[in-house]
Enzyme design. Structure first.
Site, PDB file in Angstrom:
ATOM      1  N   LYS A 110      -9.914 -10.552  -0.593  1.00  0.00           N
ATOM      2  CA  LYS A 110     -11.265  -9.997  -0.522  1.00  0.00           C
ATOM      3  C   LYS A 110     -12.280 -11.120  -0.284  1.00  0.00           C
ATOM      4  CE  LYS A 110     -13.640  -6.055  -2.217  1.00  0.00           C
ATOM      5  NZ  LYS A 110     -13.655  -4.906  -3.099  1.00  0.00           N
ATOM      6  N   LYS A 189       0.774   0.486   9.887  1.00  0.00           N
ATOM      7  CA  LYS A 189       1.200   0.957   8.573  1.00  0.00           C
ATOM      8  C   LYS A 189       0.261   2.062   8.069  1.00  0.00           C
ATOM      9  CE  LYS A 189       1.674  -0.400   3.813  1.00  0.00           C
ATOM     10  NZ  LYS A 189       1.219  -1.196   2.730  1.00  0.00           N
ATOM     11  N   LYS A 192      -4.536   4.483   3.341  1.00  0.00           N
ATOM     12  CA  LYS A 192      -5.822   5.177   3.151  1.00  0.00           C
ATOM     13  C   LYS A 192      -6.941   4.438   3.853  1.00  0.00           C
ATOM     14  CE  LYS A 192      -5.728   5.095  -1.267  1.00  0.00           C
ATOM     15  NZ  LYS A 192      -4.495   5.163  -2.068  1.00  0.00           N
TER      16      LYS A 192
HETATM   17  P1  ATP Z   1      -5.140   1.245   0.242  1.00  0.00           P
HETATM   18  O1  ATP Z   1      -5.459   1.468   1.698  1.00  0.00           O
HETATM   19  O2  ATP Z   1      -6.288   1.472  -0.685  1.00  0.00           O
HETATM   20  O3  ATP Z   1      -4.354  -0.021   0.000  1.00  0.00           O
HETATM   21  P2  ATP Z   1      -2.743   2.734   0.441  1.00  0.00           P
HETATM   22  O4  ATP Z   1      -2.863   3.986   1.254  1.00  0.00           O
HETATM   23  O5  ATP Z   1      -2.160   1.534   1.098  1.00  0.00           O
HETATM   24  O6  ATP Z   1      -4.174   2.439  -0.150  1.00  0.00           O
HETATM   25  P3  ATP Z   1      -1.766   2.101  -2.124  1.00  0.00           P
HETATM   26  O7  ATP Z   1      -2.525   2.702  -3.268  1.00  0.00           O
HETATM   27  O8  ATP Z   1      -2.015   0.696  -1.713  1.00  0.00           O
HETATM   28  O9  ATP Z   1      -1.946   3.067  -0.861  1.00  0.00           O
HETATM   29  O10 ATP Z   1      -0.208   2.233  -2.372  1.00  0.00           O
HETATM   30  C1  ATP Z   1       0.388   3.018  -3.401  1.00  0.00           C
HETATM   31  C2  ATP Z   1       1.881   2.836  -3.265  1.00  0.00           C
HETATM   32  O11 ATP Z   1       2.337   3.382  -2.028  1.00  0.00           O
HETATM   33  C3  ATP Z   1       2.325   1.374  -3.258  1.00  0.00           C
HETATM   34  O12 ATP Z   1       3.509   1.251  -4.012  1.00  0.00           O
HETATM   35  C4  ATP Z   1       2.587   1.071  -1.800  1.00  0.00           C
HETATM   36  O13 ATP Z   1       3.578   0.078  -1.636  1.00  0.00           O
HETATM   37  C5  ATP Z   1       3.053   2.420  -1.269  1.00  0.00           C
HETATM   38  N1  ATP Z   1       2.677   2.565   0.153  1.00  0.00           N
HETATM   39  C6  ATP Z   1       1.419   2.694   0.633  1.00  0.00           C
HETATM   40  N2  ATP Z   1       1.419   2.820   1.974  1.00  0.00           N
HETATM   41  C7  ATP Z   1       2.717   2.763   2.363  1.00  0.00           C
HETATM   42  C8  ATP Z   1       3.398   2.851   3.634  1.00  0.00           C
HETATM   43  N3  ATP Z   1       2.736   3.034   4.763  1.00  0.00           N
HETATM   44  N4  ATP Z   1       4.743   2.745   3.640  1.00  0.00           N
HETATM   45  C9  ATP Z   1       5.437   2.578   2.487  1.00  0.00           C
HETATM   46  N5  ATP Z   1       4.877   2.498   1.269  1.00  0.00           N
HETATM   47  C10 ATP Z   1       3.536   2.584   1.185  1.00  0.00           C
HETATM   48 MG    MG Z   2      -2.245  -0.496   0.134  1.00  0.00          MG
END
Ligand code: ATP
Ligand code: MG
Length: 320
Positions: A110, A189, A192
């Protein structure tokens, strides 16, 4: 053996969360005693709308139960319902070197982007350590990116034990299967923050529209293609049966198909794959009392364990 895992209620769950993490956590409930929490304290560094945070926390509980978390086997609770964890966090904070936290990537990334970080984000790994240590957890299933935070937890626990005598169980990271890295609508990937997600409990019609918009390349239909290099095929593989997957792979290798066909097959397979959990979720969503009861019962069990560990840490450090 006790396994612990937390998931942040910072948005609705998507396929990446499910196939990359949640499904694997839920499977572990059959092997070990499992503690699963909804990390609302961590989410506070991102979600600053009280009504939204409350809703997302409840949604997360409903989602997890619909996806197969069995409250008879696993202990489910909200992180903030266990104040012992925050007290433990302070004890650990007094042992956490600034330099160690400065090297942690959530904060470092960050700062590198020139964004302002708050102390909550800076000390995130300490709260995470408290989450883990509070329940004498042996094993913490995490993605590769969280490995560093488990090391911080082990460092802090080791330091505490060295100073004050045997107090904490040193946990081991259980690195989750990386093969399940789920691509998003743009082929990057799924995440969110990239706004490229397929949500788990999205309305099937809306989801179908999103699927039709998935970015594909412009190679001609006749050309044979390698399924293993295609994100549409990767998504399809997650929700198709073994046979369907094989048939689709053959189609790719033969060529002579359009991506529109694959998208339609993907939408159909997704609808079938999630039909049962969607129905389960609809049933649970109209029983908020039941959800609250599950969380309350989980909280009682979690607090009993965390209280025991906190008392041990307080006694050993001279607070009692
Ligand atoms: P942010 O964008 O806020 O990082 P995110 O959508 O990446 O959110 P996280 O809250 O970071 O979601 O991830 C929650 C869990 O889901 C973690 O264990 C992460 O490894 C898994 N995860 C998130 N996105 C993926 C993906 N595209 N493929 C596999 N695992 C994922
Ligand atoms: Mg993430």
């Amino acid at each position: 053996m006790r396994v612990l895992s937390g998931i942040q209620p910072t948005g609705r769950f998507h396929w990446g969360n499910y196939f990359g993490a949640i499904r694997q956590y839920i499977d572990l409930q059959h092997e070990q005693q499992a503690f699963y929490f909804i990390a609302d304290l961590h989410a506070l560094t991102t979600v600053r709308e009280p009504a939204l945070l409350r809703q997302l926390t409840l949604d997360a509980a409903i989602d997890l139960l619909a996806l197969g978390l069995n409250p008879e086997r696993a202990v489910l609770f909200a992180q903030s319902s266990v104040p012992e964890v925050s007290e433990l966090c302070w004890l650990l904070m007094t042992l956490a070197p600034m330099g160690l936290l400065e090297r942690c990537h959530a904060y470092k990334d960050k700062i590198a982007k020139g964004l302002p970080a708050d102390a909550g984000l800076f000390t995130y790994p300490v709260l995470m350590a408290a989450d883990i240590l509070a329940y004498d957890s042996d094993s913490v299933p995490v993605g590769q990116d969280q490995d560093q935070h488990i090391e911080v937890c082990r460092d802090l626990a080791g330091k505490f034990n060295y100073l004050y005598g045997e107090t904490f169980v040193l946990p081991k990271a259980k690195i989750l299967d990386n093969a399940a890295k789920v691509p998003g609508l743009d082929g990057e990937k799924m995440s969110k923050s990239y706004n490229n997600t397929l949500e788990l409990f999205e309305d099937p019609k809306a989801q179908r529209k999103k699927i039709m918009r998935i970015v594909t390349d412009s190679r001609p239909m006749e050309m044979p293609k390698n399924p293993d290099e295609d994100h549409l095929f990767q998504l399809y593989s997650l929700v198709a049966t073994g046979e369907e997957r094989q048939a689709m792979a053959d189609l790719y290798r033969r060529g002579g198909f359009g991506y529109g066909e694959v998208k339609k097959a993907l939408a159909d397979a997704a609808e079938r794959f999630f039909a049962a959990v969607r129905e389960k979720r609809a049933e649970l969503a109209v029983q908020p009392e039941y959800i609250r009861e599950v969380l309350a019962a989980g909280t009682v069990k979690a607090r009993a364990k965390a209280g025991e560990v906190l008392a041990r840490a307080q006694r050993n450090s001279g607070l009692r």
